[in-house]
Design a protein around this motif. Structure first.
Motif, PDB file in Angstrom:
ATOM      1  N   VAL A 274      -5.288   1.796  44.107  1.00 42.98           N
ATOM      2  CA  VAL A 274      -6.715   2.105  43.924  1.00 42.98           C
ATOM      3  C   VAL A 274      -6.995   2.423  42.460  1.00 42.98           C
ATOM      4  CG1 VAL A 274      -8.607   3.625  44.598  1.00 42.98           C
ATOM      5  CG2 VAL A 274      -6.917   2.919  46.318  1.00 42.98           C
ATOM      6  N   LEU A 275      -6.095   3.184  41.828  1.00 45.47           N
ATOM      7  CA  LEU A 275      -6.274   3.532  40.413  1.00 45.47           C
ATOM      8  C   LEU A 275      -6.260   2.300  39.515  1.00 45.47           C
ATOM      9  CD1 LEU A 275      -4.111   6.781  40.079  1.00 45.47           C
ATOM     10  CD2 LEU A 275      -6.601   6.600  40.081  1.00 45.47           C
ATOM     11  N   GLU A 276      -5.560   1.244  39.957  1.00 45.72           N
ATOM     12  CA  GLU A 276      -5.537  -0.009  39.193  1.00 45.72           C
ATOM     13  C   GLU A 276      -6.816  -0.827  39.395  1.00 45.72           C
ATOM     14  OE1 GLU A 276      -2.025  -2.273  40.052  1.00 45.72           O
ATOM     15  OE2 GLU A 276      -0.714  -0.542  39.761  1.00 45.72           O
ATOM     16  N   GLY A 277      -7.687  -0.371  40.307  1.00 45.78           N
ATOM     17  CA  GLY A 277      -8.940  -1.077  40.547  1.00 45.78           C
ATOM     18  C   GLY A 277      -8.842  -2.190  41.561  1.00 45.78           C
ATOM     19  N   LYS A 278      -7.749  -2.251  42.298  1.00 41.01           N
ATOM     20  CA  LYS A 278      -7.562  -3.332  43.271  1.00 41.01           C
ATOM     21  C   LYS A 278      -8.294  -3.029  44.582  1.00 41.01           C
ATOM     22  CE  LYS A 278      -2.949  -4.531  41.526  1.00 41.01           C
ATOM     23  NZ  LYS A 278      -3.367  -5.758  40.847  1.00 41.01           N
TER      24      LYS A 278
END
Length: 209
Positions: free
Chosen positions: A33-37
């Motif tokens: 989630v932190l990677e924006g996926k």
């Protein structure tokens, strides 16, 4: 939790809740989630999945926060029942206790007017049941044009309860460019089909009970 890249404020909140070690779903979902996926996650109730999306989403808000701006809803969490909405709202409150974000929970069974007043004052995170959200959309009391993250919690229960047409209607009202997360206790074919229509190249995470 210290190994997952969470901010000092979130780690402090996690510690205050009495947690030291992330559950498997949290350890897998939070970095993605932190990677924006976009993420499609399968995990049974009670495995800590609410924190698995609440913690990284709060951190993403931290990154883009502008203190001078009036808050607009940037995160939308769809839940199938008012009880689950209240639980997610409590998680947002507890993990966001050291952050400046304003959450709101919107569901049926209570007066709509206090909810509308809260939206007028400005909120960052909205936790909703689909019916009450559509009420607010119909009254134009909520602005969905700046939603950056959509989360569907307990997607299989939404399917069982016949809410999927409304979910699709809500998704169409949101910006196309957004991050979408879907969490479900089970992964029937219909949930996977819904994910294919709403998520963009999702990473599939599944934790065996």
């Amino acid at each position: 939790f210290k190994d997952l890249g969470l901010s000092a404020e979130l780690l402090q909140a996690v510690k205050k809740q009495g947690y030291d070690e992330a559950t498997p779903i949290q350890a897998q979902a939070i970095p993605l989630v932190l990677e924006g996926k976009d993420v499609l996650a399968g995990a049974q109730t009670g495995t800590g999945k609410t924190a698995g999306f609440t913690l990284p989403v709060l951190q993403l808000l931290q990154r883009s926060h502008r203190a001078s701006q009036k808050p607009h809803p940037k995160v939308l969490v769809l839940t199938p029942t008012r009880e689950l909405a209240a639980q997610v709202q409590a998680s947002v409150r507890d993990y966001g206790r050291y952050l400046p974000f304003r959450p709101a929970v919107l569901f049926w069974g209570v007066s709509i007017n206090p909810q509308t007043q809260k939206l007028i004052k400005g909120v960052d995170i909205v936790v909703v049941t689909h019916g009450r959200l559509l009420d607010h959309v119909g009254q134009r009391s909520i602005d969905l044009s700046k939603i950056e993250i959509l989360i569907l919690d307990e997607a299989d229960r939404m399917l069982d309860m016949g809410f999927i047409p409304d979910v699709r209607k809500i998704a169409k009202a949101l910006p196309e460019k957004r991050q979408t997360l879907m969490f479900s206790a089970t992964m029937p074919t219909a949930v996977k089909a819904l994910a294919n229509g709403l998520l963009n190249a999702p990473v599939h995470v599944e934790v065996t009970p």
